[in-house]
Design an enzyme around this catalytic site. Structure first.
Site, PDB file in Angstrom:
ATOM      1  N   ASP A 266       0.827  -1.207   0.000  1.00  0.00           N
ATOM      2  CA  ASP A 266       0.000   0.000   0.000  1.00  0.00           C
ATOM      3  C   ASP A 266       0.865   1.263   0.000  1.00  0.00           C
ATOM      4  OD1 ASP A 266      -2.336   1.482   0.149  1.00  0.00           O
ATOM      5  OD2 ASP A 266      -3.147   0.375   1.861  1.00  0.00           O
TER       6      ASP A 266
ATOM      7  N   ASP B 225     -10.632   1.856  -3.469  1.00  0.00           N
ATOM      8  CA  ASP B 225     -11.141   1.442  -2.160  1.00  0.00           C
ATOM      9  C   ASP B 225     -12.651   1.291  -2.169  1.00  0.00           C
ATOM     10  OD1 ASP B 225      -8.876   1.027  -0.779  1.00  0.00           O
ATOM     11  OD2 ASP B 225      -8.848   2.948   0.260  1.00  0.00           O
TER      12      ASP B 225
HETATM   13  C1  DGJ Z   1      -5.893   1.615   1.912  1.00  0.00           C
HETATM   14  C2  DGJ Z   1      -6.203   0.433   1.071  1.00  0.00           C
HETATM   15  O1  DGJ Z   1      -6.612   0.833  -0.190  1.00  0.00           O
HETATM   16  C3  DGJ Z   1      -7.226  -0.438   1.762  1.00  0.00           C
HETATM   17  O2  DGJ Z   1      -7.603  -1.507   0.955  1.00  0.00           O
HETATM   18  C4  DGJ Z   1      -6.639  -0.914   3.069  1.00  0.00           C
HETATM   19  O3  DGJ Z   1      -5.559  -1.759   2.816  1.00  0.00           O
HETATM   20  C5  DGJ Z   1      -6.216   0.273   3.906  1.00  0.00           C
HETATM   21  N1  DGJ Z   1      -5.361   1.157   3.180  1.00  0.00           N
HETATM   22  C6  DGJ Z   1      -5.500  -0.193   5.147  1.00  0.00           C
HETATM   23  O4  DGJ Z   1      -5.013   0.855   5.865  1.00  0.00           O
END
Ligand code: DGJ
Length: 708
Positions: free
Chosen positions: A449, A513
């Protein structure tokens, strides 16, 4: 190269490079394959494309060379700019006149030219791959005394002037890659991305096309800049009739400084042409990206991700329970998301300390990994290596490792800062921590991430995005070299790091997301302009989407994920038996379609009703295809137009059925929907079949199989 033009031809595409009257190479054709052309034909083509000379203009015909160059009269965006500090070179801007063209086989060439007065040596490589994708890259070497400070190194490709419409994408968190379409008027349409990462609003591709082009019709040219740092895409139409699409890295002053003899390689720029609309354009990109991820099986394992299921609520018992439920519905890889490492009880602390938190995981992660693998699943782990919370041991003991341009750290973003990867100590410690995890635990997969933009990013007094991006690539390369079966997902607050360069080092992208199935219908379709479906992660979330508050049936949510890299991000440990059984059916259905997803052809049959979105995957040999039809808005006042499904072999007969997992009732009446229909591919594509009247936010899954 002699004065004769060069014809590159491969994968249904031709590129013809000819010298202008001054001997400067320029692309006179990039488009449809031209077949076998002799020297006379090629010279005829080049001559025919030489423009006339107008009054009050340069005295000879002006054309734009391979490198659009102001010193030769190009008044649009110059491809190259920079300045020299020290030395005694007289010219500032390179003027590249004497070119050497080296042809390598029938589909690749390299052009080089040096301007001794300015001290610039430039190399442009052009090649067509087997799928007809054009790969271009511009490199610059400093050949004089003194430092060459680069301002821009762009690669531009000419497209047909009859392409009068542009399509590019924009977005934000949870709305990545939304299309914007407009006439291509004179001037420069530039899409700069200055986020220190690819960006939620990055365009992904710049497309120029003939009026009204769609997924299945029109002539289109697209360009993608393969770079995960600051970068640009642009389309430029000049009064002189030049039409270019281009791209490159965005450099801040002092960011790239070449000492004598040093070379800068610009990002790879990929160009895809199609004479039959966006789908065929995407297939060229897809073939390339598929060739870059050889380590991945063609059939991607079904994933369960813990994020929206439990967020930070971690314990062995809770996660083991989730893993059990996931295994029971057919999940093959269990991914433990954010929340497992030192001090990470919420999103305010812990980033940078990549050791398992003993308060939450007193026995480490070993027991969970064993539990997961014991259920026959692989284990995946979330990391965010380039980031650091100021509330972390790393930031407390090494405050100098926080990337910043002044004494005060940049504004916080999700309470976090960026770790300076060009700081050797920071890089080495990070690599060691990640390797320790990979060495110690049976980790098949990292979800990588990156949750903030780079702001005021400076290393050693110089703008740092270029170096940070390169260090990120190096880190991925080193980890992958050390763990040759490790797969990595590129995530960045959802889909802010989606590009072909990161995909040459990672195996899947997390496009957003939002797992709201309606938003996903749009988002996935536009992401797949570049990225093949099996590399696009798509999860079934809970009934009410966390990011939008919309509620959808399981059927609608699962159908949205069916044709991509399928996953579940939902607390399945709390489901009743009936829902678990239904979910299991969808996982099983995905596994039936899956052999096609990693190898087949993705199609988007155009439908006149904007409320109807159709996505299909067709087997390589066109013996079978699956289509998902989804309604994404209020129903239209008119009964729906027939569904005309593309991608099939026109000369074969197919049986078309509505495929619904057993036990799941569907109220979708239509003349053929009971027993199905048997028709030729030609009829299905041209005449079509009646689309059952669908409710808003409803999905239909169709299977088409060749008969006889
Ligand atoms: C952002 C990501 O896009 C999510 O899927 C998740 O992993 C969160 N971060 C976790 O903090």
């Amino acid at each position: 190269m002699s004065a004769a033009p060069v014809h590159l031809q491969r994968g249904g595409v031709s590129v013809v490079l000819a010298r202008d009257t001054d001997g400067i190479p320029r692309v006179v054709h990039w488009g449809a394959a031209l077949g076998d052309l002799g020297e006379a034909d090629l010279t005829g083509l080049a001559d025919a494309r030489r423009p006339g000379v107008s009054h009050s203009a340069y005295d000879g015909p002006r054309t734009t060379g391979l490198v659009p160059d102001g010193t030769r009269g190009y008044a649009g965006t110059p491809a190259l700019s920079g300045h020299r500090v020290g030395g005694n070179a007289r010219a500032v801007t390179p003027s590249l006149v004497a070119w050497d063209v080296h042809v390598d086989g029938d589909a690749s060439l390299t052009c080089t030219s040096t301007d001794d007065e300015a001290g610039w040596s430039v190399r442009v490589g052009l090649s067509l791959d087997d799928a007809g994708l054009l790969h271009a890259r511009t490199s610059v070497t400093n050949t004089a005394a003194g430092d060459l400070h680069l301002a821009s190194v762009l690669t531009a490709l000419p497209v047909g002037a009859h392409a009068t419409e542009l399509l590019d994408l924009t977005g934000r968190w949870c709305k990545e890659r939304s299309p914007q379409r407009h006439p291509w008027v004179q001037g420069t349409h530039r899409r700069d991305a200055r986020h220190g990462r690819t960006g939620h609003d990055a365009t992904l591709v710049m497309v120029a096309g003939t009026p009204g082009f769609g997924f299945g019709a029109g002539e289109v040219w697209a360009l993608h800049t393969a770079w995960s740092g600051n970068h640009t895409h642009y389309a430029e139409r000049t009064p002189e009739g030049e039409c270019l699409i281009g791209g490159g890295e965005l450099l801040d002053p002092g960011e790239v400084v070449l000492a004598p003899g040093e070379t800068y390689d610009g990002p790879r720029v990929l160009g895809s042409w199609s004479g039959t609309g966006l789908d065929a354009m995407s297939h060229r990109f897809h073939a390339h990206l598929r060739s870059l991820t050889p380590r991945v099986r063609t059939e991607r394992p079904v994933i369960a991700n813990s994020w929206e299921a439990v967020y930070f609520d971690h314990s062995l018992e809770r996660l083991a329970e989730l893993a059990d439920a996931a295994a029971s519905v057919g999940v093959e890889r269990f991914v433990l998301d954010d929340g497992w490492f030192l001090g990470r009880r919420d999103d305010k602390s812990g980033l940078g300390d990549w050791a398992v938190d003993p308060d939450v995981w007193p026995q480490g992660l070993g027991p969970l990994v064993e539990h997961v693998t014991g259920r026959g699943m692989e284990f995946g782990l979330w990391v965010e290596p380039e980031m650091v919370n100021l509330d972390s041991e790393t930031a407390r003991s090494h405050p100098g490792r926080v990337l910043r341009g002044r004494a005060a750290a940049p504004p916080e973003w999700r309470h976090q800062q960026v770790l300076d990867l060009q700081d050797e100590g920071a890089y080495d410690d990070l690599r060691a921590a990640l390797l320790a995890l990979l060495d110690e635990l049976d980790i098949a997969y990292l979800k990588w991430d990156h949750n903030r933009d780079l702001t005021d990013a400076v290393h050693d007094g110089r703008p740092a995005v270029h170096g940070q991006t390169r260090a990120f690539y190096r880190l991925l390369d080193e980890l992958r070299d050390a763990h040759r079966t490790l797969e990595i997902e590129s995530c960045s607050s959802g889909g802010a790091r989606v590009d072909a360069e990161v995909l040459s080092r990672t195996d899947r992208i997390w496009p957003s997301d939002t797992i709201d199935a309606l938003e996903r219908q749009h988002l996935q379709r536009w992401t797949s302009l570049l990225v093949p479906p099996e590399l696009i992660g798509s999860h079934v979330g809970g009934p009410t989407a966390h990011t939008t508050g919309r509620t959808h049936s399981l059927r609608y949510r699962a159908a949205a994920a069916l044709l991509y890299w399928f996953g579940i991000e939902w607390d399945v440990s709390r489901l009743d038996e009936a829902t678990l059984a239904e979910l299991q059916e969808w996982v099983a259905l995905h596994k039936r379609v899956r052999p096609l997803i990693g190898t087949g052809t993705l199609v988007h049959p155009d439908h006149p009703d904007p409320a109807v979105v159709v996505t299909g995957i067709v087997a390589e040999d066109r013996s079978e295809a699956w289509y998902v039809v989804a309604t994404v808005a209020a129903t239209a006042t008119q009964h729906p137009a027939p569904l005309r499904l593309t991608g099939l072999d026109p000369d074969r007969r197919y049986r078309l059925t509505e495929e619904v997992p057993r036990g799941i009732g569907a109220d979708l009446s239509g003349a053929w929907s009971g027993d199905g229909a048997e028709l030729s591919g030609r009829v299905i594509a041209s005449s079509g079949v009646a689309l059952p009247v669908m409710r808003p936010e409803e999905a239909l899954v169709l299977r088409v199989v060749a008969v006889g």
